[in-house]
Design a protein around this motif. Sequence first.
Motif, PDB file in Angstrom:
ATOM      1  N   UNK A 296     -19.475   3.308  -4.387  1.00  0.00           N
ATOM      2  CA  UNK A 296     -20.353   4.459  -4.424  1.00  0.00           C
ATOM      3  C   UNK A 296     -21.087   4.485  -5.747  1.00  0.00           C
ATOM      4  N   UNK A 297     -22.373   4.773  -5.696  1.00  0.00           N
ATOM      5  CA  UNK A 297     -23.200   4.850  -6.902  1.00  0.00           C
ATOM      6  C   UNK A 297     -23.468   6.311  -7.232  1.00  0.00           C
ATOM      7  N   UNK A 298     -23.457   6.613  -8.513  1.00  0.00           N
ATOM      8  CA  UNK A 298     -23.633   7.989  -8.966  1.00  0.00           C
ATOM      9  C   UNK A 298     -24.380   7.992 -10.290  1.00  0.00           C
ATOM     10  N   UNK A 299     -25.054   9.074 -10.596  1.00  0.00           N
ATOM     11  CA  UNK A 299     -25.653   9.218 -11.923  1.00  0.00           C
ATOM     12  C   UNK A 299     -27.162   9.303 -11.917  1.00  0.00           C
ATOM     13  N   UNK A 300     -27.717  10.521 -11.992  1.00  0.00           N
ATOM     14  CA  UNK A 300     -29.152  10.765 -12.101  1.00  0.00           C
ATOM     15  C   UNK A 300     -29.941  10.116 -10.962  1.00  0.00           C
ATOM     16  N   UNK A 301     -29.383  10.176  -9.769  1.00  0.00           N
ATOM     17  CA  UNK A 301     -30.102   9.773  -8.563  1.00  0.00           C
ATOM     18  C   UNK A 301     -30.662  11.059  -7.972  1.00  0.00           C
ATOM     19  N   UNK A 302     -31.978  11.178  -7.922  1.00  0.00           N
ATOM     20  CA  UNK A 302     -32.568  12.480  -7.628  1.00  0.00           C
ATOM     21  C   UNK A 302     -33.575  12.481  -6.491  1.00  0.00           C
ATOM     22  N   UNK A 303     -33.933  11.303  -5.965  1.00  0.00           N
ATOM     23  CA  UNK A 303     -34.950  11.276  -4.920  1.00  0.00           C
ATOM     24  C   UNK A 303     -34.471  10.495  -3.705  1.00  0.00           C
ATOM     25  N   UNK A 304     -35.091  10.764  -2.578  1.00  0.00           N
ATOM     26  CA  UNK A 304     -34.753  10.052  -1.345  1.00  0.00           C
ATOM     27  C   UNK A 304     -35.058   8.572  -1.472  1.00  0.00           C
ATOM     28  N   UNK A 305     -36.160   8.227  -2.112  1.00  0.00           N
ATOM     29  CA  UNK A 305     -36.529   6.813  -2.248  1.00  0.00           C
ATOM     30  C   UNK A 305     -35.543   6.062  -3.133  1.00  0.00           C
ATOM     31  N   UNK A 306     -35.052   6.706  -4.194  1.00  0.00           N
ATOM     32  CA  UNK A 306     -34.039   6.072  -5.040  1.00  0.00           C
ATOM     33  C   UNK A 306     -32.759   5.824  -4.246  1.00  0.00           C
ATOM     34  N   UNK A 307     -32.309   6.833  -3.544  1.00  0.00           N
ATOM     35  CA  UNK A 307     -31.070   6.714  -2.777  1.00  0.00           C
ATOM     36  C   UNK A 307     -31.208   5.664  -1.678  1.00  0.00           C
ATOM     37  N   UNK A 308     -32.335   5.668  -0.986  1.00  0.00           N
ATOM     38  CA  UNK A 308     -32.583   4.688   0.073  1.00  0.00           C
ATOM     39  C   UNK A 308     -32.565   3.268  -0.480  1.00  0.00           C
ATOM     40  N   UNK A 309     -33.193   3.067  -1.629  1.00  0.00           N
ATOM     41  CA  UNK A 309     -33.274   1.729  -2.214  1.00  0.00           C
ATOM     42  C   UNK A 309     -31.902   1.204  -2.615  1.00  0.00           C
ATOM     43  N   UNK A 310     -31.042   2.076  -3.104  1.00  0.00           N
ATOM     44  CA  UNK A 310     -29.704   1.661  -3.525  1.00  0.00           C
ATOM     45  C   UNK A 310     -28.911   1.125  -2.345  1.00  0.00           C
ATOM     46  N   UNK A 311     -28.956   1.825  -1.234  1.00  0.00           N
ATOM     47  CA  UNK A 311     -28.199   1.395  -0.061  1.00  0.00           C
ATOM     48  C   UNK A 311     -28.884   0.206   0.614  1.00  0.00           C
ATOM     49  N   UNK A 312     -30.201   0.272   0.761  1.00  0.00           N
ATOM     50  CA  UNK A 312     -30.940  -0.790   1.459  1.00  0.00           C
ATOM     51  C   UNK A 312     -30.833  -2.130   0.752  1.00  0.00           C
ATOM     52  N   UNK A 313     -30.777  -2.112  -0.576  1.00  0.00           N
ATOM     53  CA  UNK A 313     -30.705  -3.359  -1.342  1.00  0.00           C
ATOM     54  C   UNK A 313     -29.287  -3.889  -1.480  1.00  0.00           C
ATOM     55  N   UNK A 314     -28.307  -3.135  -0.996  1.00  0.00           N
ATOM     56  CA  UNK A 314     -26.926  -3.570  -1.085  1.00  0.00           C
ATOM     57  C   UNK A 314     -26.278  -3.331  -2.427  1.00  0.00           C
ATOM     58  N   UNK A 315     -26.879  -2.500  -3.268  1.00  0.00           N
ATOM     59  CA  UNK A 315     -26.268  -2.212  -4.567  1.00  0.00           C
ATOM     60  C   UNK A 315     -25.004  -1.377  -4.421  1.00  0.00           C
ATOM     61  N   UNK A 316     -24.982  -0.519  -3.428  1.00  0.00           N
ATOM     62  CA  UNK A 316     -23.806   0.318  -3.164  1.00  0.00           C
ATOM     63  C   UNK A 316     -23.845   0.731  -1.701  1.00  0.00           C
ATOM     64  N   UNK A 317     -22.725   1.211  -1.208  1.00  0.00           N
ATOM     65  CA  UNK A 317     -22.614   1.621   0.186  1.00  0.00           C
ATOM     66  C   UNK A 317     -22.794   3.113   0.372  1.00  0.00           C
ATOM     67  N   UNK A 318     -22.532   3.866  -0.700  1.00  0.00           N
ATOM     68  CA  UNK A 318     -22.657   5.310  -0.679  1.00  0.00           C
ATOM     69  C   UNK A 318     -23.413   5.762  -1.921  1.00  0.00           C
ATOM     70  N   UNK A 319     -24.121   6.861  -1.796  1.00  0.00           N
ATOM     71  CA  UNK A 319     -24.811   7.461  -2.931  1.00  0.00           C
ATOM     72  C   UNK A 319     -24.239   8.855  -3.130  1.00  0.00           C
ATOM     73  N   UNK A 320     -23.669   9.086  -4.311  1.00  0.00           N
ATOM     74  CA  UNK A 320     -23.065  10.381  -4.619  1.00  0.00           C
ATOM     75  C   UNK A 320     -24.025  11.181  -5.477  1.00  0.00           C
ATOM     76  N   UNK A 321     -24.338  12.369  -5.006  1.00  0.00           N
ATOM     77  CA  UNK A 321     -25.285  13.237  -5.685  1.00  0.00           C
ATOM     78  C   UNK A 321     -24.564  14.464  -6.214  1.00  0.00           C
ATOM     79  N   UNK A 322     -24.881  14.845  -7.446  1.00  0.00           N
ATOM     80  CA  UNK A 322     -24.256  16.019  -8.051  1.00  0.00           C
ATOM     81  C   UNK A 322     -25.323  17.063  -8.375  1.00  0.00           C
ATOM     82  N   UNK A 323     -25.967  16.940  -9.534  1.00  0.00           N
ATOM     83  CA  UNK A 323     -26.926  17.968  -9.941  1.00  0.00           C
ATOM     84  C   UNK A 323     -28.055  18.150  -8.936  1.00  0.00           C
ATOM     85  N   UNK A 324     -28.482  17.053  -8.304  1.00  0.00           N
ATOM     86  CA  UNK A 324     -29.557  17.205  -7.321  1.00  0.00           C
ATOM     87  C   UNK A 324     -29.097  18.052  -6.141  1.00  0.00           C
TER      88      UNK A 324
END
Length: 356
Positions: A296-324
């Motif tokens: 799971x990736x976390x840390x200042x991920x704030x937009x749909x395009x950022x989150x989509x790119x992380x999963x689509x590129x295989x950098x992580x399987x989950x995106x954890x959002x906090x402040x957003x």
Amino acid sequence: MSSLFTSLTIRGITLKNRIVVSPMCMYSSTDGMANDWHLMHLGSRAVGGAGLIITEAAAVSPEGRITPDDLGIWKDEHVPGLQRITAFLTAQGAVPGIQLAHAGRKASTTSPWNGSHVVPATGGGWQTVAPSAVPFHAGQPTPTALTQAGIDQVVADFRAATLRAVAAGFQVLEVHAAHGYLLHAFLSPLSNTRTDAFGGSFENRIRLLRQVVETTRAAWPAQLPLFVRISATDWTEGGWTAEDSVALAIILQELGVDVIDCSTGGNVPTAAIPVGPGYQVRFAEKIKRETGLLTGAVGMITTATEAEAIVASGQADLVLLAREMLRDPNFPLHAAQELGVDVAWPNQYARAKPRP
């Protein structure tokens, strides 16, 4: 097609999307009890479409709280309030998760809006514990180095908390071994100066986390996923490193851990951390690439395009959002619209769903 809105099955649980509400302390409990605030806070994120919602750090013992206002799971009386939350989250299609934690030497402080000061014993504070008698900040009270009996009690507390999490209806369990709290403090040579079986070598410094993972995995149903949150680096010379994290992840995988939740830092107050959008994603990518584990990736991920790119590129399987997620409880619904994905809205809100 959107990778972010692709389902993910882990053991016997299927997440409807890859968006996770990251654990965020609310400092709004009395005696560790979950209350209406927690129900409304977490419930609104379930209504907003998140696939997995993980509670804030739930203390496995009273002395494991960061503040006197922390959520707890150290006694059976905590279970009914948590059951109320898991029932609502499940009814909204979200998977309920809980993070189990012990704050270690960073415990017994006031809540952030009260300054995060040390709570003295005369003001209801308590003696903190740690791997070694080294305070987090110079000038803070010195923690007590845990004895073998104290270590055994910590492991027992995690096991008892796990059984309560089962009774409360949670379907994902996360062990908090990050951010300078007790388990992370044992991992890092910057905070662990012990010379016994729990200090010195890498194998010794990970021993407590191993024991906690073994006992939680044994007490946690086999069909339910087990996560571990780590700080993948201390960002400080001589501290815990990304290479250590990979080596640890390989061992945790053998012990039945399903996901590594990759955060960083928190163990050294003077660490120079290069904070910026997605600044921690590369650690999730490294662990995933070198171990094959889900991350799971976390840390200042704030937009749909950022989150989509992380999963689509295989950098992580989950995106954890906090402040957003604090800014926008409906982030998943809005992200789906932005990415052109048709997802179901709650029946009660369907009349407001934008039409193509």
